[in-house]
Design a protein around this motif. Structure first.
Motif, short mmCIF file in Angstrom:
data_model
loop_
_atom_site.label_atom_id
_atom_site.label_comp_id
_atom_site.label_asym_id
_atom_site.label_seq_id
_atom_site.Cartn_x
_atom_site.Cartn_y
_atom_site.Cartn_z
N THR A 55 0.84 -1.19 0.00
CA THR A 55 0.00 0.00 0.00
C THR A 55 0.87 1.24 0.00
O THR A 55 1.96 1.25 0.57
N TYR A 56 0.40 2.28 -0.64
CA TYR A 56 1.12 3.54 -0.67
C TYR A 56 0.58 4.52 0.35
O TYR A 56 1.33 5.24 0.99
N THR A 57 -0.71 4.55 0.46
CA THR A 57 -1.36 5.47 1.38
C THR A 57 -2.34 4.69 2.25
O THR A 57 -3.09 3.85 1.74
N MET A 58 -2.27 4.97 3.55
CA MET A 58 -3.22 4.35 4.47
C MET A 58 -3.99 5.46 5.17
O MET A 58 -3.39 6.39 5.72
N GLY A 59 -5.28 5.36 5.12
CA GLY A 59 -6.11 6.38 5.73
C GLY A 59 -6.95 5.82 6.87
O GLY A 59 -7.19 4.62 6.94
N TRP A 60 -7.35 6.71 7.75
CA TRP A 60 -8.29 6.38 8.82
C TRP A 60 -9.50 7.31 8.69
O TRP A 60 -9.34 8.52 8.54
N PHE A 61 -10.66 6.71 8.78
CA PHE A 61 -11.91 7.44 8.73
C PHE A 61 -12.77 6.98 9.90
O PHE A 61 -12.51 5.95 10.51
N ARG A 62 -13.80 7.74 10.20
CA ARG A 62 -14.72 7.34 11.26
C ARG A 62 -16.14 7.76 10.89
O ARG A 62 -16.34 8.69 10.11
N GLN A 63 -17.08 7.04 11.47
CA GLN A 63 -18.47 7.35 11.23
C GLN A 63 -19.26 7.15 12.52
O GLN A 63 -19.29 6.05 13.07
N ALA A 64 -19.85 8.23 12.97
CA ALA A 64 -20.69 8.19 14.17
C ALA A 64 -22.13 7.97 13.75
O ALA A 64 -22.51 8.28 12.61
N PRO A 65 -22.97 7.46 14.64
CA PRO A 65 -24.37 7.21 14.30
C PRO A 65 -25.06 8.47 13.81
O PRO A 65 -24.96 9.53 14.43
N GLY A 66 -25.71 8.36 12.67
CA GLY A 66 -26.44 9.49 12.12
C GLY A 66 -25.59 10.53 11.43
O GLY A 66 -26.10 11.57 11.01
N LYS A 67 -24.30 10.26 11.33
CA LYS A 67 -23.41 11.23 10.70
C LYS A 67 -22.70 10.61 9.50
O LYS A 67 -22.63 9.40 9.36
N GLU A 68 -22.18 11.47 8.66
CA GLU A 68 -21.44 10.99 7.51
C GLU A 68 -20.03 10.56 7.93
O GLU A 68 -19.50 10.99 8.94
N ARG A 69 -19.49 9.70 7.11
CA ARG A 69 -18.11 9.27 7.33
C ARG A 69 -17.19 10.48 7.19
O ARG A 69 -17.34 11.29 6.28
N GLU A 70 -16.21 10.57 8.08
CA GLU A 70 -15.30 11.70 8.03
C GLU A 70 -13.86 11.23 8.11
O GLU A 70 -13.53 10.21 8.72
N PHE A 71 -13.01 12.03 7.51
CA PHE A 71 -11.58 11.76 7.51
C PHE A 71 -11.00 12.02 8.89
O PHE A 71 -11.33 13.02 9.53
N VAL A 72 -10.10 11.13 9.31
CA VAL A 72 -9.40 11.30 10.57
C VAL A 72 -7.93 11.63 10.31
O VAL A 72 -7.40 12.61 10.83
N GLY A 73 -7.28 10.80 9.53
CA GLY A 73 -5.87 11.03 9.24
C GLY A 73 -5.38 10.05 8.20
O GLY A 73 -6.08 9.11 7.82
N ALA A 74 -4.16 10.28 7.73
CA ALA A 74 -3.58 9.41 6.72
C ALA A 74 -2.06 9.38 6.86
O ALA A 74 -1.44 10.35 7.31
N TRP A 75 -1.50 8.24 6.44
CA TRP A 75 -0.06 8.06 6.35
C TRP A 75 0.26 7.80 4.89
O TRP A 75 -0.38 6.94 4.25
N SER A 76 1.23 8.54 4.37
CA SER A 76 1.57 8.35 2.96
C SER A 76 3.04 8.69 2.75
O SER A 76 3.43 9.84 2.92
N GLY A 77 3.84 7.70 2.39
CA GLY A 77 5.24 7.94 2.11
C GLY A 77 6.01 8.53 3.27
O GLY A 77 6.95 9.31 3.08
N GLY A 78 5.61 8.18 4.49
CA GLY A 78 6.30 8.68 5.66
C GLY A 78 5.75 9.98 6.21
O GLY A 78 6.13 10.42 7.30
#
Length: 123
Positions: A28-51
């Motif tokens: 993998t080149y990029t790894m992301g973290w997302f989260r989704q709370a009840p009743g809410k849209e998925r949102e970006f948390v953070g990402a690792w890419s190339g260090g």
């Protein structure tokens, strides 16, 4: 094909810490973290890419991301947790390219997703 296996969620009191893990089966080149709370849209948390890492403003200074290349695993360390951090957390993988800037938060770039792990922060 990339398979992602997440672990590490749970229940924690406000102010506490948790570490989520995401083990990938392929390159993998990029790894992301997302989260989704009840009743809410998925949102970006953070990402690792190339260090390099990038975070949403809501978690900046509290969350960090690291990667262990020997285990092909990415970690999301969450400190100073707040009740509003309660959500299902998903890791995601982009097996084709690195990201930069706001491109890291575009969930359409990620072709593979983990099963999700619940994080609950009590007040």
């Amino acid at each position: 094909q990339v398979q992602l296996v997440e672990s590490g969620g749970g229940l924690v009191q406000a102010g506490g810490s948790l570490r989520l893990s995401c083990a990938a089966s392929g390159r993998t080149y990029t790894m992301g973290w997302f989260r989704q709370a009840p009743g809410k849209e998925r949102e970006f948390v953070g990402a690792w890419s190339g260090g390099s890492t990038r975070f949403a403003d809501s978690v900046k200074g509290r969350f960090t991301i690291s990667r262990d290349n020997t285990k092909n695993t990415v970690y999301l360390q969450m400190n100073s947790l707040k009740p509003e951090d309660t959500a299902v957390y998903y890791c995601a993988a982009d097996e084709r390219s690195y990201c930069s800037g706001y491109g890291c938060s575009d969930f359409n770039r990620y072709g593979y997703w983990g099963q999700g792990t619940q994080v609950t922060v009590s007040s």
